[in-house]
Design a protein around this motif. Structure first.
Motif, PDB file in Angstrom:
ATOM      1  N   UNK A  21     -22.779  28.063  47.951  1.00  0.00           N
ATOM      2  CA  UNK A  21     -23.460  26.953  48.629  1.00  0.00           C
ATOM      3  C   UNK A  21     -22.549  25.750  48.794  1.00  0.00           C
ATOM      4  N   UNK A  22     -21.795  25.425  47.747  1.00  0.00           N
ATOM      5  CA  UNK A  22     -20.887  24.269  47.792  1.00  0.00           C
ATOM      6  C   UNK A  22     -19.783  24.466  48.824  1.00  0.00           C
ATOM      7  N   UNK A  23     -19.150  25.636  48.811  1.00  0.00           N
ATOM      8  CA  UNK A  23     -18.078  25.926  49.772  1.00  0.00           C
ATOM      9  C   UNK A  23     -18.619  25.978  51.201  1.00  0.00           C
ATOM     10  N   UNK A  24     -19.772  26.595  51.378  1.00  0.00           N
ATOM     11  CA  UNK A  24     -20.354  26.711  52.715  1.00  0.00           C
ATOM     12  C   UNK A  24     -20.630  25.331  53.292  1.00  0.00           C
ATOM     13  N   UNK A  25     -21.250  24.469  52.477  1.00  0.00           N
ATOM     14  CA  UNK A  25     -21.565  23.117  52.962  1.00  0.00           C
ATOM     15  C   UNK A  25     -20.294  22.315  53.224  1.00  0.00           C
ATOM     16  N   UNK A  26     -19.291  22.474  52.383  1.00  0.00           N
ATOM     17  CA  UNK A  26     -18.037  21.732  52.559  1.00  0.00           C
ATOM     18  C   UNK A  26     -17.344  22.116  53.859  1.00  0.00           C
ATOM     19  N   UNK A  27     -17.427  23.386  54.237  1.00  0.00           N
ATOM     20  CA  UNK A  27     -16.701  23.854  55.419  1.00  0.00           C
ATOM     21  C   UNK A  27     -17.520  23.817  56.707  1.00  0.00           C
ATOM     22  N   UNK A  28     -18.849  23.844  56.600  1.00  0.00           N
ATOM     23  CA  UNK A  28     -19.672  23.859  57.814  1.00  0.00           C
ATOM     24  C   UNK A  28     -20.516  22.607  57.996  1.00  0.00           C
ATOM     25  N   UNK A  29     -20.712  21.850  56.920  1.00  0.00           N
ATOM     26  CA  UNK A  29     -21.532  20.649  57.005  1.00  0.00           C
ATOM     27  C   UNK A  29     -23.020  20.911  56.844  1.00  0.00           C
ATOM     28  N   UNK A  30     -23.391  22.162  56.551  1.00  0.00           N
ATOM     29  CA  UNK A  30     -24.801  22.470  56.329  1.00  0.00           C
ATOM     30  C   UNK A  30     -24.927  23.571  55.282  1.00  0.00           C
ATOM     31  N   UNK A  31     -26.131  23.708  54.743  1.00  0.00           N
ATOM     32  CA  UNK A  31     -26.405  24.746  53.759  1.00  0.00           C
ATOM     33  C   UNK A  31     -26.567  26.084  54.453  1.00  0.00           C
ATOM     34  N   UNK A  32     -26.344  27.191  53.731  1.00  0.00           N
ATOM     35  CA  UNK A  32     -26.487  28.511  54.356  1.00  0.00           C
ATOM     36  C   UNK A  32     -27.871  28.751  54.967  1.00  0.00           C
ATOM     37  N   UNK A  33     -28.922  28.304  54.293  1.00  0.00           N
ATOM     38  CA  UNK A  33     -30.278  28.468  54.831  1.00  0.00           C
ATOM     39  C   UNK A  33     -30.478  27.706  56.135  1.00  0.00           C
ATOM     40  N   UNK A  34     -29.894  26.519  56.211  1.00  0.00           N
ATOM     41  CA  UNK A  34     -29.978  25.726  57.445  1.00  0.00           C
ATOM     42  C   UNK A  34     -29.226  26.431  58.562  1.00  0.00           C
TER      43      UNK A  34
END
Length: 64
Positions: free
Chosen positions: A47-60
């Motif tokens: 979750x942390x890496x995904x948000x850092x690289x995409x700007x959103x949470x995986x669920x979003x």
């Protein structure tokens, strides 16, 4: 050195890009299964890496 990106960051980029593909294609899989398939040991790290690289949470990301 050639890419200008540290190896660890490059690996994270590949993993997150694969996760993005799975999130859009594999609606039958939950997010923790996708995190494990992409090489992350914990859901929090994913979750942390995904948000850092995409700007959103995986669920979003999956909802868009």
């Amino acid at each position: 050195n050639l890419t200008g990106i540290h190896f660890r960051k490059l690996v994270s980029l590949y993993r997150i890009n694969y996760a993005k593909e799975l999130l859009t294609v594999r609606k039958d899989m939950n997010i923790s299964e996708i995190a494990i398939m992409c090489g992350f040991n914990t859901l929090n790290t994913f979750n942390r890496e995904f948000k850092a690289l995409t700007g959103m949470k995986p669920g979003e990301y999956r909802r868009i």
